[in-house]
Write an enzyme that holds these catalytic residues in place. Structure first.
Site, PDB file in Angstrom:
ATOM      1  N   SER B  22      -5.171  -1.341   8.142  1.00 37.76           N
ATOM      2  CA  SER B  22      -4.181  -0.479   8.755  1.00 37.76           C
ATOM      3  C   SER B  22      -4.750   0.223   9.996  1.00 37.76           C
ATOM      4  O   SER B  22      -4.030   0.952  10.667  1.00 37.76           O
ATOM      5  CB  SER B  22      -3.735   0.559   7.719  1.00 37.76           C
ATOM      6  OG  SER B  22      -2.600   1.237   8.150  1.00 37.76           O
ATOM      7  N   CYS B  42      -1.752   5.269   4.966  1.00 42.72           N
ATOM      8  CA  CYS B  42      -2.743   4.483   4.222  1.00 42.72           C
ATOM      9  C   CYS B  42      -2.032   3.484   3.311  1.00 42.72           C
ATOM     10  O   CYS B  42      -1.118   3.849   2.578  1.00 42.72           O
ATOM     11  CB  CYS B  42      -3.619   5.429   3.394  1.00 42.72           C
ATOM     12  SG  CYS B  42      -4.897   4.613   2.449  1.00 42.72           S
ATOM     13  N   TRP B  43      -2.423   2.219   3.379  1.00 43.50           N
ATOM     14  CA  TRP B  43      -1.797   1.190   2.534  1.00 43.50           C
ATOM     15  C   TRP B  43      -2.316   1.260   1.104  1.00 43.50           C
ATOM     16  O   TRP B  43      -1.870   0.541   0.251  1.00 43.50           O
ATOM     17  CB  TRP B  43      -2.118  -0.213   3.073  1.00 43.50           C
ATOM     18  CG  TRP B  43      -1.628  -0.504   4.435  1.00 43.50           C
ATOM     19  CD1 TRP B  43      -0.997   0.356   5.304  1.00 43.50           C
ATOM     20  CD2 TRP B  43      -1.735  -1.752   5.128  1.00 43.50           C
ATOM     21  NE1 TRP B  43      -0.730  -0.282   6.473  1.00 43.50           N
ATOM     22  CE2 TRP B  43      -1.156  -1.575   6.407  1.00 43.50           C
ATOM     23  CE3 TRP B  43      -2.266  -2.994   4.778  1.00 43.50           C
ATOM     24  CZ2 TRP B  43      -1.096  -2.609   7.341  1.00 43.50           C
ATOM     25  CZ3 TRP B  43      -2.203  -4.011   5.707  1.00 43.50           C
ATOM     26  CH2 TRP B  43      -1.624  -3.826   6.977  1.00 43.50           C
ATOM     27  N   GLU B  44      -3.337   2.054   0.894  1.00 42.13           N
ATOM     28  CA  GLU B  44      -3.947   2.217  -0.425  1.00 42.13           C
ATOM     29  C   GLU B  44      -4.517   0.903  -0.955  1.00 42.13           C
ATOM     30  O   GLU B  44      -4.430   0.601  -2.134  1.00 42.13           O
ATOM     31  CB  GLU B  44      -2.941   2.834  -1.399  1.00 42.13           C
ATOM     32  CG  GLU B  44      -2.462   4.195  -0.897  1.00 42.13           C
ATOM     33  CD  GLU B  44      -1.308   4.787  -1.682  1.00 42.13           C
ATOM     34  OE1 GLU B  44      -1.032   4.270  -2.761  1.00 42.13           O
ATOM     35  OE2 GLU B  44      -0.708   5.752  -1.203  1.00 42.13           O
ATOM     36  N   CYS B  45      -5.037   0.096  -0.053  1.00 37.75           N
ATOM     37  CA  CYS B  45      -5.657  -1.165  -0.472  1.00 37.75           C
ATOM     38  C   CYS B  45      -7.074  -0.907  -1.004  1.00 37.75           C
ATOM     39  O   CYS B  45      -7.628  -1.731  -1.714  1.00 37.75           O
ATOM     40  CB  CYS B  45      -5.714  -2.150   0.683  1.00 37.75           C
ATOM     41  SG  CYS B  45      -6.829  -1.662   2.020  1.00 37.75           S
TER      42      CYS B  45
END
Lengths: 283, 160
Positions: B22, B42-45
């Site tokens: 991101s 945040c994509w929280e990957c």
């Protein structure tokens, strides 16, 4: 050039007392700067809080003997060989800079306080400056964080660069000054090129030792303490709140986490370095 | 659960900046330490959490997941091929340990041998489908689902 003490010629213009006073002043500036840095960033307070938190998480107490062993390991690994660096190039560059700086500072003090007039000390002074230049320019042009990670131009200066820039200019101007002096470009009193580079050397040296509060100079004092704390946390089981380091061949681990033996077998092989097999270099 | 960085543990190596899909992990210009510039995006990957060699990146939880406040620490051990998570509640009583395999094959053993594949014919190169795509896309009575067969055409921008 390498066998000559460059400070000998300076004595004609600046007395030995003033030179020695300057060295003492720089040492005081480093001390005051480090204390101010600790107060400003509250690093000592944070360090104490972190130690307290780690002690609460501890699963066993670490004895004095074991702590001494840990201290030796910190000296051998984190201090003498910079083992905390994951990037080999960064580690080598750091060691060149660190040992170069130690040689340079120690031999400067030796020459100015007249503890030795051996050519060996002058040799060490030049070697230290060269090591500083080698490690420092390597860091500046190829390793510096913003350059590697965010594609920022190498020549963009920021406050975070005070330390490395003043360190590099100190070593570079010192070598140029010594070269000019040995090639007969004139003594300091002649007010020629030699004088100019001597002045630049003193200026960058003063910046280096007087900006400790704003630079990362103080890291050489608190980094070993942080490394010691980290190793103690690992030894007492607190492990900085990280998950346990499981033994994947342990039947108890298999019973608790059945996914692991199901997918990886009872004796999982070494899976290799994974994404760490090569340094990320996207720019 | 967006990520955040413990400044004292970060050494600004930039691994998280390189890996963040991101592009929100950046290096602070003054302190040369990493930080999440836009936690809302945040994509929280957790790629950064897993990649950080110093375990300097932690996860900030939502109240429904962690009502008491917590710390989430992750340790990705690539040589063992496992990822371990530890979730500790603020009161110190709830403490979860999770362990899972991240791969079942050693690194480098599953590289596709593309050099051994036959070169695509011109008809394959000219089609609107990608290499190997007919095997995997939905077929409609053996007719390919293309823009043309659906009465569409490519326009500038994204319309369809």
């Amino acid at each position: 050039m390498f066998n000559t003490n460059p400070f000998d010629a300076v004595t004609a213009l600046i007395s030995t007392d003033i030179q020695q006073g300057y060295i003492i002043l720089m040492a005081i500036l480093v001390f005051v700067g480090t204390v101010l840095d600790m107060m400003h960033k509250k690093s000592a307070k944070y360090f104490a809080l972190d130690t307290e938190k780690n002690n609460k998480n501890a699963k066993r107490s670490v004895g004095t003997g074991e702590k001494a062993g840990i201290a030796i390991a910190v000296v051998a690994n984190e201090i003498l060989t910079s083992a905390e660096f994951c990037n080999t190039k960064r580690r080598i560059s750091h060691m060149l800079t660190m040992y170069g700086f130690i040689l340079f500072v120690a031999s400067t003090a030796t020459m100015i306080f007249g503890w030795s007039t051996d050519a060996l000390v002058a040799n060490l002074w030049h070697t230290g400056a060269l090591m500083l230049c080698l490690g420092g320019y390597w860091f500046w042009f190829f390793i510096r964080v913003d350059v590697n990670s965010e594609g920022v131009k190498w020549y963009q200066l920021r406050r975070a660069d005070i330390f490395i820039v003043s360190l590099l200019t100190t070593a570079t101007f010192a070598l140029i000054w010594s070269y000019l002096q040995s090639s007969g470009a004139g003594a300091v009193a002649d007010m020629g090129w030699t004088t100019l580079f001597f002045a630049l050397f003193i200026l960058s040296n003063t910046v280096l030792f007087s900006t400790v509060m704003w630079s990362k100079f103080a890291h050489m004092f608190f980094k070993p303490a942080a490394a010691f704390q980290k190793r103690v946390a690992h030894a007492d089981g607190g492990n900085l709140n990280l998950p346990a380091d499981y033994d994947l061949s342990d039947p108890a681990v298999h019973a608790r986490y059945p996914d692991v033996p199901m997918y990886m077998g009872k004796n999982p092989p070494n899976m290799g370095a994974g994404i760490r097999r090569e340094p990320a270099n996207h720019y | 659960m967006p990520t955040f960085v413990y400044m004292t543990r970060c050494d600004g190596c930039g691994q998280c900046v390189d890996i963040c899909p991101s592009d929100i992990m950046h290096i602070d210009k003054t302190l040369r330490r990493a930080y999440n510039i836009e936690p809302n995006m945040c994509w929280e990957c957790y790629s950064c959490v897993k990649a950080c060699p110093h375990h300097a990146i932690d996860v900030r939880g939502y109240a429904d997941f962690a009502p008491l406040g917590h710390s989430v620490r992750v340790h990705r051990d690539e040589e063992k091929g496992t990822i371990a998570w530890r979730i500790k509640f603020r009161n110190g009583k709830k403490d979860f340990d999770l362990l899972a395999p991240i791969t079942t094959k050693p690194w480098g053993t599953c590289i596709p041998q593309l050099a051994n594949e036959a070169a695509p014919a011109d008809s394959m190169r000219d089609t609107q489908l990608l290499y190997n795509e007919p095997k995997y896309v939905a077929m409609n009575d053996n007719a390919l689902m293309t823009l043309e067969s659906n009465g569409l055409e490519i326009k500038e921008g994204v319309y369809y």
